[in-house]
Design a protein around this motif. Structure first.
Motif, PDB file in Angstrom:
ATOM      1  N   GLY A 103       0.817  -1.191   0.000  1.00 44.77           N
ATOM      2  CA  GLY A 103       0.000   0.000   0.000  1.00 44.77           C
ATOM      3  C   GLY A 103       0.854   1.245   0.000  1.00 44.77           C
ATOM      4  O   GLY A 103       1.649   1.483  -0.871  1.00 44.77           O
ATOM      5  N   GLY A 104       0.705   2.086   1.030  1.00 47.73           N
ATOM      6  CA  GLY A 104       1.411   3.355   1.071  1.00 47.73           C
ATOM      7  C   GLY A 104       2.657   3.321   1.908  1.00 47.73           C
ATOM      8  O   GLY A 104       3.021   4.340   2.495  1.00 47.73           O
ATOM      9  N   MET A 105       3.326   2.156   2.034  1.00 46.10           N
ATOM     10  CA  MET A 105       4.560   2.116   2.818  1.00 46.10           C
ATOM     11  C   MET A 105       5.557   3.125   2.265  1.00 46.10           C
ATOM     12  O   MET A 105       5.684   3.308   1.044  1.00 46.10           O
ATOM     13  N   PRO A 106       6.310   3.802   3.130  1.00 43.81           N
ATOM     14  CA  PRO A 106       7.301   4.768   2.664  1.00 43.81           C
ATOM     15  C   PRO A 106       8.439   4.072   1.934  1.00 43.81           C
ATOM     16  O   PRO A 106       8.652   2.879   2.102  1.00 43.81           O
ATOM     17  N   ASP A 107       9.178   4.824   1.142  1.00 38.01           N
ATOM     18  CA  ASP A 107      10.279   4.218   0.411  1.00 38.01           C
ATOM     19  C   ASP A 107      11.447   3.978   1.360  1.00 38.01           C
ATOM     20  O   ASP A 107      11.413   4.267   2.550  1.00 38.01           O
ATOM     21  N   ARG A 108      12.504   3.419   0.784  1.00 39.48           N
ATOM     22  CA  ARG A 108      13.648   2.979   1.582  1.00 39.48           C
ATOM     23  C   ARG A 108      14.266   4.113   2.401  1.00 39.48           C
ATOM     24  O   ARG A 108      14.550   3.956   3.589  1.00 39.48           O
ATOM     25  N   GLU A 109      14.492   5.266   1.758  1.00 39.98           N
ATOM     26  CA  GLU A 109      15.184   6.356   2.454  1.00 39.98           C
ATOM     27  C   GLU A 109      14.390   6.839   3.657  1.00 39.98           C
ATOM     28  O   GLU A 109      14.951   7.101   4.734  1.00 39.98           O
ATOM     29  N   LEU A 110      13.075   6.975   3.502  1.00 42.79           N
ATOM     30  CA  LEU A 110      12.256   7.413   4.624  1.00 42.79           C
ATOM     31  C   LEU A 110      12.246   6.369   5.741  1.00 42.79           C
ATOM     32  O   LEU A 110      12.273   6.706   6.926  1.00 42.79           O
ATOM     33  N   MET A 111      12.196   5.087   5.354  1.00 43.60           N
ATOM     34  CA  MET A 111      12.217   4.028   6.366  1.00 43.60           C
ATOM     35  C   MET A 111      13.514   4.056   7.157  1.00 43.60           C
ATOM     36  O   MET A 111      13.535   3.884   8.373  1.00 43.60           O
ATOM     37  N   GLU A 112      14.636   4.245   6.449  1.00 44.54           N
ATOM     38  CA  GLU A 112      15.928   4.279   7.120  1.00 44.54           C
ATOM     39  C   GLU A 112      16.016   5.413   8.133  1.00 44.54           C
ATOM     40  O   GLU A 112      16.701   5.317   9.152  1.00 44.54           O
ATOM     41  N   LYS A 113      15.318   6.504   7.850  1.00 45.96           N
ATOM     42  CA  LYS A 113      15.330   7.640   8.770  1.00 45.96           C
ATOM     43  C   LYS A 113      14.322   7.450   9.902  1.00 45.96           C
ATOM     44  O   LYS A 113      14.593   7.825  11.050  1.00 45.96           O
ATOM     45  N   ALA A 114      13.173   6.862   9.585  1.00 49.56           N
ATOM     46  CA  ALA A 114      12.097   6.775  10.571  1.00 49.56           C
ATOM     47  C   ALA A 114      12.316   5.681  11.609  1.00 49.56           C
ATOM     48  O   ALA A 114      12.058   5.890  12.805  1.00 49.56           O
ATOM     49  N   MET A 115      12.782   4.508  11.171  1.00 48.42           N
ATOM     50  CA  MET A 115      12.866   3.376  12.088  1.00 48.42           C
ATOM     51  C   MET A 115      13.835   3.614  13.254  1.00 48.42           C
ATOM     52  O   MET A 115      13.518   3.291  14.403  1.00 48.42           O
ATOM     53  N   PRO A 116      15.029   4.175  13.034  1.00 50.21           N
ATOM     54  CA  PRO A 116      15.914   4.439  14.169  1.00 50.21           C
ATOM     55  C   PRO A 116      15.297   5.391  15.196  1.00 50.21           C
ATOM     56  O   PRO A 116      15.517   5.258  16.400  1.00 50.21           O
ATOM     57  N   ILE A 117      14.531   6.379  14.715  1.00 48.85           N
ATOM     58  CA  ILE A 117      13.887   7.324  15.634  1.00 48.85           C
ATOM     59  C   ILE A 117      12.917   6.588  16.542  1.00 48.85           C
ATOM     60  O   ILE A 117      12.885   6.810  17.763  1.00 48.85           O
ATOM     61  N   LEU A 118      12.130   5.699  15.969  1.00 51.18           N
ATOM     62  CA  LEU A 118      11.174   4.923  16.766  1.00 51.18           C
ATOM     63  C   LEU A 118      11.883   3.916  17.656  1.00 51.18           C
ATOM     64  O   LEU A 118      11.471   3.683  18.797  1.00 51.18           O
ATOM     65  N   GLN A 119      12.961   3.283  17.142  1.00 51.95           N
ATOM     66  CA  GLN A 119      13.694   2.300  17.943  1.00 51.95           C
ATOM     67  C   GLN A 119      14.295   2.939  19.184  1.00 51.95           C
ATOM     68  O   GLN A 119      14.340   2.324  20.250  1.00 51.95           O
ATOM     69  N   GLU A 120      14.783   4.172  19.036  1.00 51.90           N
ATOM     70  CA  GLU A 120      15.363   4.861  20.192  1.00 51.90           C
ATOM     71  C   GLU A 120      14.324   5.080  21.290  1.00 51.90           C
ATOM     72  O   GLU A 120      14.667   5.204  22.462  1.00 51.90           O
ATOM     73  N   ASN A 121      13.056   5.123  20.895  1.00 47.83           N
ATOM     74  CA  ASN A 121      11.972   5.317  21.861  1.00 47.83           C
ATOM     75  C   ASN A 121      11.231   4.015  22.113  1.00 47.83           C
ATOM     76  O   ASN A 121      10.055   4.018  22.500  1.00 47.83           O
ATOM     77  N   SER A 122      11.948   2.871  21.875  1.00 46.68           N
ATOM     78  CA  SER A 122      11.388   1.529  22.113  1.00 46.68           C
ATOM     79  C   SER A 122      10.105   1.278  21.334  1.00 46.68           C
ATOM     80  O   SER A 122       9.217   0.542  21.778  1.00 46.68           O
ATOM     81  N   GLY A 123       9.998   1.907  20.169  1.00 44.78           N
ATOM     82  CA  GLY A 123       8.842   1.673  19.319  1.00 44.78           C
ATOM     83  C   GLY A 123       7.587   2.415  19.732  1.00 44.78           C
ATOM     84  O   GLY A 123       6.527   2.221  19.144  1.00 44.78           O
ATOM     85  N   VAL A 124       7.702   3.259  20.753  1.00 48.24           N
ATOM     86  CA  VAL A 124       6.533   3.991  21.248  1.00 48.24           C
ATOM     87  C   VAL A 124       6.397   5.310  20.487  1.00 48.24           C
ATOM     88  O   VAL A 124       7.352   6.087  20.373  1.00 48.24           O
ATOM     89  N   LEU A 125       5.206   5.551  19.975  1.00 44.55           N
ATOM     90  CA  LEU A 125       4.948   6.772  19.216  1.00 44.55           C
ATOM     91  C   LEU A 125       4.267   7.800  20.117  1.00 44.55           C
ATOM     92  O   LEU A 125       3.173   7.591  20.610  1.00 44.55           O
ATOM     93  N   ASN A 126       4.941   8.923  20.342  1.00 48.55           N
ATOM     94  CA  ASN A 126       4.320  10.024  21.084  1.00 48.55           C
ATOM     95  C   ASN A 126       4.137  11.214  20.144  1.00 48.55           C
ATOM     96  O   ASN A 126       4.537  11.174  18.972  1.00 48.55           O
ATOM     97  N   ASP A 127       3.523  12.256  20.654  1.00 49.48           N
ATOM     98  CA  ASP A 127       3.202  13.414  19.812  1.00 49.48           C
ATOM     99  C   ASP A 127       4.449  14.058  19.223  1.00 49.48           C
ATOM    100  O   ASP A 127       4.456  14.482  18.056  1.00 49.48           O
ATOM    101  N   GLU A 128       5.523  14.132  20.032  1.00 48.27           N
ATOM    102  CA  GLU A 128       6.749  14.773  19.566  1.00 48.27           C
ATOM    103  C   GLU A 128       7.363  14.004  18.390  1.00 48.27           C
ATOM    104  O   GLU A 128       7.760  14.585  17.387  1.00 48.27           O
ATOM    105  N   ILE A 129       7.420  12.662  18.538  1.00 54.39           N
ATOM    106  CA  ILE A 129       8.003  11.839  17.474  1.00 54.39           C
ATOM    107  C   ILE A 129       7.104  11.847  16.247  1.00 54.39           C
ATOM    108  O   ILE A 129       7.576  11.915  15.105  1.00 54.39           O
ATOM    109  N   LYS A 130       5.794  11.799  16.470  1.00 50.00           N
ATOM    110  CA  LYS A 130       4.866  11.832  15.344  1.00 50.00           C
ATOM    111  C   LYS A 130       5.051  13.109  14.542  1.00 50.00           C
ATOM    112  O   LYS A 130       5.067  13.083  13.292  1.00 50.00           O
ATOM    113  N   GLU A 131       5.187  14.226  15.234  1.00 49.33           N
ATOM    114  CA  GLU A 131       5.381  15.495  14.550  1.00 49.33           C
ATOM    115  C   GLU A 131       6.689  15.480  13.749  1.00 49.33           C
ATOM    116  O   GLU A 131       6.761  15.987  12.622  1.00 49.33           O
TER     117      GLU A 131
END
Length: 640
Positions: free
Chosen positions: A543-571
């Motif tokens: 479906g609308g999964m992001p491309d490779r470059e966006l995934m490479e940037k997004a996943m480490p950000i979420l991993q650093e927060n143990s996969g928890v999405l808060n308002d700051e990270i979402k923004e």
């Protein structure tokens, strides 16, 4: 009674013996932890991508390409990472993939085998006698082979070394390949510290050759394809010669495929059983096991050598003396990793092929080979078939009884428990920990630019990029299914899954064809890349999964927060260009891969480092000597 004047001497002797034993323990530990190191490990299969320039007479090169199906050696000089090796034997390799390239009008991207001693006796490449470069046909990710072997190594299975290679011919770009160590003497010397024993490459045979096309055309003595595909317009081998092949093979294959419910041109029950590749005991005749013995790595092996293999097969089928004739623990590790990656062009399907038997002193182990069609690239109807592939009946198109190497081992409760333990280690240590996703992204960082400039690629750069997030998601869901099967929340057998489909992992968001398939590049659908690099339509697979470059940037950000999405990270993710739907998808994926844990800092093969028997004996003797010295001193002191 021992007098006091002898106490010091005896005590000193015992202490010296104890110290000697301790030194031996340290030495044994060092030997156990450091296998024989060959120069080619670092020079060919280190961190840096290989550069290989094939310097060859242009007429001979073109003749080899024009007659690729013959697999005849020609002489060439190789310049590998700037160092020259002269008069090396090179030839095309492969079966199905070779035949498919032969049938193409616009490609000569063949897999190639390099044998350094073919013309110059004893010549090696930093100690390596032979290696090959694979053309990566059917693998949009460029990583299926690599990741499969990496998982095998993680759980302690001996595998060939691998690396990527940028290949040129007389200085002109030829393509980007996967380089693999071959199973020959240098492998045995590196892994087992001996060149003894017998190696057999198991390939399905029909008639007297290595092809199955005589089953279709009525001809004999054919080269059998690894995936069962004959060479359109190719040649058939008789000995070292070739015979014309039926021009209508492709149409007959298509007809068989339709008759077989789209599961390929192979009758259910298997082609491999006719030549012994299924390891079903037939009789004591060597000719009954031609899938094994026709592909011996050394033609010097005797009938006595072959009879040792047949004896092992007989005991396997009877369920007797299994540990005498088989390296059970190594095979259980292999079966666990093999089950995880779902490679059906193998022992676990009707093909009954693509593995090596290594026999030494009557004991057999199994070595993995040919994983370019793993992760559902062969005979898989849907992503659900791959993700939910049952761990306790890990076969397709055949019964468990047809595959005694699996059936007889898993019939033993102790072995089944150990097999489950290895599955658990792979799931937790390689997938849940984040190693799989991180390895995919690390490999992408290493090879991305090479793939982008791969002049002979079977797929587009955009197809490669689109495959990686799908690949990560497929692996993540596969691990989730195995976890459920081990926990009992998902049925672990084919019958159980057929009876309770609602318990299976939902894979409706994955388009498996995006990863490639056995008939070439695969995955070319109706979709196209829209604004922002997103795949639209039928091709994206998720479906609308992001491309490779966006995934490479997004996943480490979420991993650093143990996969928890808060308002700051979402923004933060929204500012990067992800949509809310994409953020939700990446968050879900990351929550199943929380990042490297402490176990990941250890060697990937740590689970394989069982205590060596010699080491264990040394420890035991040392403890006895030390205990004896202490008891002697106590008794002597009391007497004195």
């Amino acid at each position: 009674m021992i007098t006091s004047k002898h106490i010091a001497k005896i005590t000193a002797l015992l202490v010296c013996l104890s110290l000697f034993a301790c030194v031996m323990i340290v030495y044994a530990a060092g030997v156990n932890q450091n296998k024989k190191v060959m120069d080619y490990e670092s020079k060919l299969f280190g961190d840096e991508i290989l550069t290989i320039d094939i310097r060859v007479d242009e007429n001979e090169w073109q003749e080899m390409l024009d007659n690729a199906i013959d697999k005849e050696y020609i002489s060439a000089d190789l310049v590998i990472n700037g160092e020259s090796f002269h008069t090396v034997g090179i030839r095309t390799k492969g079966n199905s993939s070779l035949s498919q390239v032969v049938s193409m009008d616009d490609s000569d991207r063949y897999s190639i085998n390099f044998k350094f001693s073919y013309y110059v006796k004893g010549q090696t490449c930093y100690g390596l006698d032979t290696f090959c470069i694979n053309n990566l046909m059917g693998d949009n990710t460029y990583m299926k082979d690599y990741l499969s072997y990496d998982i095998m190594k993680y759980i302690g299975v001996e595998t060939p070394l691998m690396n990527y290679a940028s290949v040129t011919v007389n200085g002109e770009d030829f393509g980007f390949y996967l380089a693999l160590e071959r199973y020959e003497k240098s492998f045995l010397d590196r892994v087992y510290d001996t060149s003894g024993g017998q190696l057999y490459s198991v390939k399905t045979t029909m008639g007297q050759g290595e092809d199955f096309t005589d089953h279709i055309t009525g001809q004999d003595d054919a080269d059998r394809g690894a995936n069962g595909q004959p060479g359109a317009g190719g040649q058939r081998r008789q000995g070292n010669q070739e015979m014309p092949e039926s021009d209508d093979t492709g149409g007959q294959l298509e007809q068989l495929n339709n008759q077989n419910g789209g599961m390929g041109a192979f009758p259910m029950g298997g082609m491999g059983g006719r030549g012994g590749g299924d390891l079903v005991y037939v009789d004591d005749n060597i000719s009954s096991y031609r899938s094994i013995f026709n592909n011996a790595q050394s033609q010097k092996n005797s009938d006595k050598d072959k009879q040792r293999v047949i004896t092992a097969i007989k005991n396997l089928n009877e369920g007797t003396n299994l540990e005498q004739y088989f390296d059970v623990d190594e095979i259980l590790r292999y079966l666990a990793a093999h089950t995880v990656v779902v490679n059906l062009d193998s022992y676990t399907s009707g093909m009954a092929q693509n593995y090596y038997i290594y026999e030494r002193d009557g004991k057999i182990t199994v070595l993995p080979w040919d994983y370019g069609l793993a992760f559902g690239g062969f005979q898989s109807d849907s992503a659900s078939d791959v993700v939910n592939f049952p761990i306790d009946t890990p076969v397709s198109g055949v019964s468990m009884e047809d595959r005694p190497l699996i059936n007889k081992l898993l019939e033993v409760p102790e072995y089944k428990d150990k097999y489950h333990e290895y599955l658990r280690q792979i799931v937790d240590g390689y997938f849940v920990s984040g190693v799989f996703a991180e390895t995919v992204m690390d490999l992408d960082a290493k090879i991305n630019n090479y793939v982008k400039n791969d002049v002979s690629a079977f797929v587009t750069y955009e197809e490669y990029e689109a495959s990686l997030p799908v690949f990560i998601e497929l692996g993540t869901l596969r691990a989730q299914s195995i976890d459920g099967q081990l926990n009992g929340t998902i049925p672990s057998t084919t019958d159980g899954q057929n009876s309770d489909k609602d318990a299976l992992i939902d894979t409706s968001g994955i388009n498996l064809s995006v990863l490639g398939s056995m008939m070439g590049g695969g995955g070319r659908g109706e979709g196209s890349r829209g604004e922002g690099g997103q795949w639209e339509g039928g091709f994206g697979g998720m479906g609308g999964m992001p491309d490779r470059e966006l995934m490479e940037k997004a996943m480490p950000i979420l991993q650093e927060n143990s996969g928890v999405l808060n308002d700051e990270i979402k923004e933060q993710l929204l500012e990067m260009g992800l949509t809310e739907e994409q953020i939700s998808q990446v968050t879900e994926m990351t929550s199943r891969m929380p990042g490297r844990n402490a176990a990941n800092q250890q060697s990937k093969a740590v689970s394989a480092n069982a205590m060596d028997p010699t080491y264990a004996v040394s420890v035991f003797i040392s403890l006895i000597l030390l205990s004896g010295a202490i008891l002697f001193l106590m008794r002597a002191k009391k007497t004195y």
